[in-house]
Design a protein around this motif. Sequence first.
Motif, PDB file in Angstrom:
ATOM      1  N   SER A 152       0.834  -1.200   0.000  1.00 11.25           N
ATOM      2  CA  SER A 152       0.000   0.000   0.000  1.00 11.25           C
ATOM      3  C   SER A 152       0.874   1.258   0.000  1.00 11.25           C
ATOM      4  CB  SER A 152      -0.921   0.011   1.222  1.00 11.25           C
ATOM      5  OG  SER A 152      -1.840  -1.056   1.162  1.00 11.25           O
ATOM      6  N   ASP A 172       1.245   7.193   1.146  1.00  7.08           N
ATOM      7  CA  ASP A 172       0.327   8.328   1.178  1.00  7.08           C
ATOM      8  C   ASP A 172      -1.099   7.897   1.523  1.00  7.08           C
ATOM      9  OD1 ASP A 172       2.408   9.955   0.501  1.00  7.08           O
ATOM     10  OD2 ASP A 172       1.876  10.119  -1.624  1.00  7.08           O
ATOM     11  N   ASN A 173      -1.408   6.610   1.300  1.00  8.78           N
ATOM     12  CA  ASN A 173      -2.761   6.115   1.574  1.00  8.78           C
ATOM     13  C   ASN A 173      -2.918   5.551   2.980  1.00  8.78           C
ATOM     14  OD1 ASN A 173      -3.579   6.753  -1.013  1.00  8.78           O
ATOM     15  ND2 ASN A 173      -3.282   4.684  -1.818  1.00  8.78           N
ATOM     16  N   HIS A 194      -4.916   3.231   5.180  1.00 13.23           N
ATOM     17  CA  HIS A 194      -5.873   2.531   4.319  1.00 13.23           C
ATOM     18  C   HIS A 194      -5.132   1.669   3.300  1.00 13.23           C
ATOM     19  CE1 HIS A 194      -9.006   4.936   6.152  1.00 13.23           C
ATOM     20  NE2 HIS A 194      -8.300   6.033   5.889  1.00 13.23           N
ATOM     21  N   HIS A 195      -5.811   0.637   2.834  1.00 13.15           N
ATOM     22  CA  HIS A 195      -5.171  -0.331   1.934  1.00 13.15           C
ATOM     23  C   HIS A 195      -6.101  -0.655   0.774  1.00 13.15           C
ATOM     24  CE1 HIS A 195      -1.938  -1.018   4.856  1.00 13.15           C
ATOM     25  NE2 HIS A 195      -2.887  -0.921   5.769  1.00 13.15           N
ATOM     26  N   TYR A 196      -6.293   0.320  -0.079  1.00 11.23           N
ATOM     27  CA  TYR A 196      -7.207   0.141  -1.199  1.00 11.23           C
ATOM     28  C   TYR A 196      -6.650  -0.891  -2.179  1.00 11.23           C
ATOM     29  CZ  TYR A 196      -8.628   4.619   0.763  1.00 11.23           C
ATOM     30  OH  TYR A 196      -9.010   5.611   1.621  1.00 11.23           O
TER      31      TYR A 196
END
Length: 410
Positions: free
Chosen positions: A262, A265-266, A269-271
Motif C-alpha cells: 500500500s 500516502d494512503n 488505508h489499503h485500497y
Amino acid sequence: MQIYLVGGAVRDQLLGYPVIERDWLVIGETPESMLAQGFRPVGKDFPVFLHPDNNEEYALARTERKTAPGYKGFVIHAEPDISLEQDLLRRDLTINAMALDEDGQVIDPYGGQQDLQQRIFRHVSPAFAEDPVRILRLARFAARYAHLGFTLAEETRAMMQQMVEAGEVDYLVPERVWAELFKALNEQTPAAFFETLNACGALAKIFPEIHALFGVPQPEQHHPEIDTGIHSLMSLQQAVLLSDNPEVRFAALVHDLGKALSPKDNLPHHYGHENAGLPILETFCKRLRVPNSFRVLALQVMQYHTHCHRVFDLRASTIVDMMVALGVTKPKNNFALFLLACEADAKGRTGFETRDYNQVRYLSRIAAALQSVDTSSISKSGLQGPQIGEAIRRLRIKAVRQAMNAYQQE
C-alpha cells in the motif's frame, strides 16, 4: 549393546505429553553388528537402523564436525567408543539432550530437566550455530510448547541472531522450510513460530513477505491492534481455535500480504490490497513449493475475504460472481474452509475475538440456494454460446436474491 531412549520421547514423557514416536540410541556397536542382529539400515548420512520387529529407529552414537556452510556440511563420526555424553552434546537443546536407560533412569548431563521445569529453550553447546535448520526447529518447538510458558534463553536468541547475520539461513532449502512451517501450522500456537524467527532476525530472511507486514498500520477503528503483522498472527491463532485444518491456518496467515504494498500516502488505508497481494502470494508459494491445495485456498481467501466481510451490503449479482469464482457450484469446493479463514480474519483483531461472525450462516444459506438451482431447462431452450452462461447466471441471481430476502425477513 547399551540402548537408551533419547530426544523428544524423553522430553515429552517428562512433560506429560503423549509420546508419538520413539528414537533409540545404541552405544558400543558397529553397522556390521547391527546388520548381523537383523536391523535394517535406513540412514544415508549416518548409521540409523530399523528394529526388525517394531520398525522403531535405532541410531549408533555419533559426533559431528562442521566442514562447510549450511546444514549438510558435516562429517559424521560413528564408532563403538563414542560415549552417551558425547552423542548428547551434539544435540540442539538441553531439553532434547536427555536419555532414559533400560531401568527408567534419566541421564541428563546438560541440565535439560531444569530447563524443562523453568520452561526455557537453551542450546546445549556452541555447535548449535553450525546447523541453520536448528533455528527452524526451535521456532517449531515454540509453536508446540508456547502455551506451556516456554521462552527463549537470551544467549540462544543471540546465537541465532549471529547465525542469521553470518548468512547461515541462506543455505536453507525450500523443502525443509516448508516442512517445518507445515509442522508449526499443526501445533497449538503457530504464531510463536513466527515470533521466534522475528526475534532473531530470521523472519526477514526466510519469510520476507510476512516480515514486511510488521510496522504497516491499519485504521484503528477497524483494527485496534493497528499493526498488520500482529493482525496476521492474531488471525492465525483464531484459525487454530476454529479449525484443525492447516490449509485454513495458512490462508488466515497470508491473507493480507498485499497490505505491504500500500502506498505510504494512503496509509493506514489499503485500497485494493486483495488483488495486489496475489502475485506476492504466488511468489511465496512457488519459492517454498507450497502444496497446491494450500495455494488455491489462500488465493481465494486473499481475493475475496473483504467481499465476505461486507456480504450484507453486496448485490445478489456480486455474490453470485464471487461464489462461482470460489467454485461453490461445483461438487467439490473450498467454500467451508474459505468461510473459516474469513472468520479467523474478522476475529483476529483486538476486542473482536468473541464477536459473532454472522456472515458464515448467511453465506451458507445462500450457497445452499445457489447449489439447488436447476439449469436443465436452459439446455433445452435453444440458447447458444454466451447466451447459455448468461441465462444460468440470471437463474442463480434470482435464487440468491430470494435467499437473501428470506434471511432478512427472519
